[in-house]
Design a protein around this motif. Structure first.
Motif, PDB file in Angstrom:
ATOM      1  N   ASN A  25      -2.001  -5.472  11.068  1.00 38.59           N
ATOM      2  CA  ASN A  25      -2.347  -4.903   9.770  1.00 38.59           C
ATOM      3  C   ASN A  25      -1.967  -5.872   8.665  1.00 38.59           C
ATOM      4  OD1 ASN A  25      -3.247  -2.114  10.432  1.00 38.59           O
ATOM      5  ND2 ASN A  25      -1.192  -1.966  11.303  1.00 38.59           N
ATOM      6  N   GLU A  26      -2.560  -5.689   7.498  1.00 36.23           N
ATOM      7  CA  GLU A  26      -2.200  -6.499   6.341  1.00 36.23           C
ATOM      8  C   GLU A  26      -0.713  -6.319   6.066  1.00 36.23           C
ATOM      9  OE1 GLU A  26      -5.059  -5.033   3.556  1.00 36.23           O
ATOM     10  OE2 GLU A  26      -6.596  -6.409   4.270  1.00 36.23           O
ATOM     11  N   GLY A  27      -0.033  -7.438   5.815  1.00 32.00           N
ATOM     12  CA  GLY A  27       1.399  -7.415   5.572  1.00 32.00           C
ATOM     13  C   GLY A  27       2.234  -7.688   6.808  1.00 32.00           C
ATOM     14  N   ASP A  28       1.631  -7.637   7.991  1.00 29.85           N
ATOM     15  CA  ASP A  28       2.358  -7.891   9.234  1.00 29.85           C
ATOM     16  C   ASP A  28       2.724  -9.367   9.360  1.00 29.85           C
ATOM     17  OD1 ASP A  28       2.018  -5.240   9.919  1.00 29.85           O
ATOM     18  OD2 ASP A  28       0.688  -5.635  11.632  1.00 29.85           O
ATOM     19  N   ALA A  53       1.530 -19.288  12.147  1.00 26.38           N
ATOM     20  CA  ALA A  53       2.488 -18.199  11.955  1.00 26.38           C
ATOM     21  C   ALA A  53       2.585 -17.911  10.464  1.00 26.38           C
ATOM     22  CB  ALA A  53       3.855 -18.593  12.509  1.00 26.38           C
ATOM     23  N   GLY A  54       2.784 -16.650  10.124  1.00 26.68           N
ATOM     24  CA  GLY A  54       2.916 -16.281   8.716  1.00 26.68           C
ATOM     25  C   GLY A  54       2.693 -14.804   8.525  1.00 26.68           C
ATOM     26  N   THR A  55       2.241 -14.435   7.324  1.00 22.45           N
ATOM     27  CA  THR A  55       1.997 -13.043   6.968  1.00 22.45           C
ATOM     28  C   THR A  55       0.503 -12.815   6.810  1.00 22.45           C
ATOM     29  OG1 THR A  55       4.103 -12.961   5.799  1.00 22.45           O
ATOM     30  CG2 THR A  55       2.512 -11.239   5.278  1.00 22.45           C
ATOM     31  N   VAL A  74      -9.772 -13.529   8.864  1.00 23.54           N
ATOM     32  CA  VAL A  74      -8.438 -13.157   8.394  1.00 23.54           C
ATOM     33  C   VAL A  74      -7.855 -14.306   7.586  1.00 23.54           C
ATOM     34  CG1 VAL A  74      -6.094 -12.575   9.193  1.00 23.54           C
ATOM     35  CG2 VAL A  74      -8.056 -11.727  10.443  1.00 23.54           C
ATOM     36  N   ILE A  75      -7.099 -13.938   6.548  1.00 30.20           N
ATOM     37  CA  ILE A  75      -6.340 -14.916   5.754  1.00 30.20           C
ATOM     38  C   ILE A  75      -4.858 -14.697   6.071  1.00 30.20           C
ATOM     39  CG2 ILE A  75      -5.730 -15.731   3.445  1.00 30.20           C
ATOM     40  CD1 ILE A  75      -8.668 -16.154   4.109  1.00 30.20           C
TER      41      ILE A  75
END
Length: 79
Positions: A25-28, A53-55, A74-75
């Protein structure tokens, strides 16, 4: 920012199956190699995995939307 793109044409899904929770999900927080969605073409499903790797900032396509090779899915904000 990193953009994950579709490697092939098909239908993008955020969930492994209807009624199941989304892969992400967004924010994961996303790890390298983590599945973030699938693209289905002719009943064959290809997992889309993050190469950074990141958010997870945002999904660029909706559930069940047609995608083409190179389309942004996805961004991810690296870090």
């Amino acid at each position: 920012m990193a953009t994950i793109v579709s490697p092939l044409p098909g239908v993008f899904y955020r969930k492994p199956a209807p009624g199941k929770p989304p892969f992400a999900n967004e924010g994961d927080t996303i790890e390298v190699g983590q599945t973030i969605g699938i693209v289905e073409i002719m009943k064959q499903f290809t997992e889309i995995q993050s190469d950074v790797a990141g958010t997870l900032e945002s999904f660029e396509v909706n559930e069940g939307e047609m995608v083409n090779p190179g389309d942004s899915l996805v961004i991810i904000r690296e870090g």
